[in-house]
Design a protein around this motif. Structure first.
Motif, PDB file in Angstrom:
ATOM      1  N   ILE A 183       0.725  -1.407  -0.099  1.00  8.74           N
ATOM      2  CA  ILE A 183      -0.080  -0.102   0.066  1.00  8.74           C
ATOM      3  C   ILE A 183       0.838   1.170   0.032  1.00  8.74           C
ATOM      4  O   ILE A 183       0.665   2.104  -0.798  1.00  8.74           O
ATOM      5  N   TYR A 184       1.740   1.388   0.799  1.00  8.55           N
ATOM      6  CA  TYR A 184       2.688   2.336   0.878  1.00  8.55           C
ATOM      7  C   TYR A 184       3.521   2.633  -0.517  1.00  8.55           C
ATOM      8  O   TYR A 184       3.625   3.596  -0.856  1.00  8.55           O
ATOM      9  N   SER A 185       3.940   1.502  -1.014  1.00  5.89           N
ATOM     10  CA  SER A 185       4.869   1.567  -2.362  1.00  5.89           C
ATOM     11  C   SER A 185       3.929   2.040  -3.458  1.00  5.89           C
ATOM     12  O   SER A 185       4.251   2.845  -4.336  1.00  5.89           O
ATOM     13  N   LEU A 186       2.510   1.581  -3.218  1.00 12.05           N
ATOM     14  CA  LEU A 186       1.655   2.038  -4.628  1.00 12.05           C
ATOM     15  C   LEU A 186       1.166   3.521  -4.268  1.00 12.05           C
ATOM     16  O   LEU A 186       1.107   4.226  -5.479  1.00 12.05           O
ATOM     17  N   TYR A 187       1.107   3.880  -3.002  1.00 16.56           N
ATOM     18  CA  TYR A 187       0.899   5.301  -2.704  1.00 16.56           C
ATOM     19  C   TYR A 187       1.888   6.209  -3.181  1.00 16.56           C
ATOM     20  O   TYR A 187       1.762   7.206  -3.823  1.00 16.56           O
ATOM     21  N   ASN A 188       3.253   5.851  -2.972  1.00 17.46           N
ATOM     22  CA  ASN A 188       4.372   6.627  -3.426  1.00 17.46           C
ATOM     23  C   ASN A 188       4.654   6.573  -4.880  1.00 17.46           C
ATOM     24  O   ASN A 188       4.895   7.804  -5.542  1.00 17.46           O
ATOM     25  N   LEU A 189       4.233   5.257  -5.380  1.00 16.15           N
ATOM     26  CA  LEU A 189       4.332   5.349  -7.031  1.00 16.15           C
ATOM     27  C   LEU A 189       3.191   6.240  -7.687  1.00 16.15           C
ATOM     28  O   LEU A 189       3.799   7.014  -8.654  1.00 16.15           O
ATOM     29  N   SER A 190       2.021   6.252  -7.093  1.00 16.15           N
ATOM     30  CA  SER A 190       1.165   7.255  -7.518  1.00 16.15           C
ATOM     31  C   SER A 190       1.206   8.479  -7.637  1.00 16.15           C
ATOM     32  O   SER A 190       1.330   9.348  -8.611  1.00 16.15           O
ATOM     33  N   LYS A 191       1.962   9.053  -6.335  1.00 14.01           N
ATOM     34  CA  LYS A 191       2.161  10.271  -6.129  1.00 14.01           C
ATOM     35  C   LYS A 191       3.427  10.672  -7.110  1.00 14.01           C
ATOM     36  O   LYS A 191       3.536  11.832  -7.737  1.00 14.01           O
ATOM     37  N   THR A 192       4.399   9.752  -7.420  1.00 18.43           N
ATOM     38  CA  THR A 192       5.460  10.167  -8.085  1.00 18.43           C
ATOM     39  C   THR A 192       5.258  10.273  -9.596  1.00 18.43           C
ATOM     40  O   THR A 192       5.541  10.981 -10.278  1.00 18.43           O
ATOM     41  N   THR A 193       4.357   9.125 -10.095  1.00 15.26           N
ATOM     42  CA  THR A 193       4.132   9.317 -11.503  1.00 15.26           C
ATOM     43  C   THR A 193       3.049  10.478 -11.804  1.00 15.26           C
ATOM     44  O   THR A 193       2.903  10.811 -12.939  1.00 15.26           O
ATOM     45  N   LEU A 194       1.996  10.901 -10.947  1.00 16.15           N
ATOM     46  CA  LEU A 194       1.375  11.887 -11.207  1.00 16.15           C
ATOM     47  C   LEU A 194       1.891  13.323 -11.271  1.00 16.15           C
ATOM     48  O   LEU A 194       1.598  13.990 -12.289  1.00 16.15           O
ATOM     49  N   PHE A 195       2.974  13.284 -10.773  1.00 13.95           N
ATOM     50  CA  PHE A 195       3.685  14.819 -10.759  1.00 13.95           C
ATOM     51  C   PHE A 195       5.026  14.660 -11.185  1.00 13.95           C
ATOM     52  O   PHE A 195       5.595  15.543 -11.258  1.00 13.95           O
TER      53      PHE A 195
END
Length: 91
Positions: free
Chosen positions: A43-55
């Motif tokens: 969950i933490y890695s998917l959150y960071n991944l989505s935050k990184t790829t969005l911005f």
């Protein structure tokens, strides 16, 4: 900026603590206890991944694949520890 020795020791202690907790949870009688840490890391890695790829301005496929692979390494390692411990427990 390189890590100082006390910061490096703190990282090492945290990694060993997470591995120790994973081993403890994986060796418990209920088989789902050992899946708590991998799910939290996923969950933490998917959150960071989505935050990184969005911005991120880098839209290369190789860059995104590298991010997914890098974010999945802790989860894969914890799942491997889980299966090893469950195999030991079932013997």
């Amino acid at each position: 900026m390189p890590l100082e020795i006390h910061e490096l020791l703190l990282v090492f202690v945290v990694i060993l603590s997470v591995l120790g907790l994973q081993i403890f949870l994986s060796l418990r009688e209920g088989k789902y206890w050992g899946l708590i840490m991998p799910v939290l890391f996923l969950i933490y890695s998917l959150y960071n991944l989505s935050k990184t790829t969005l911005f991120s301005e880098l839209t290369s496929g190789y860059y995104k694949f590298g991010l997914v692979l890098q974010a999945s390494i802790p989860t894969i390692m914890l799942i491997a520890v889980y299966f090893i411990c469950r195999k030991i427990r079932n013997k």
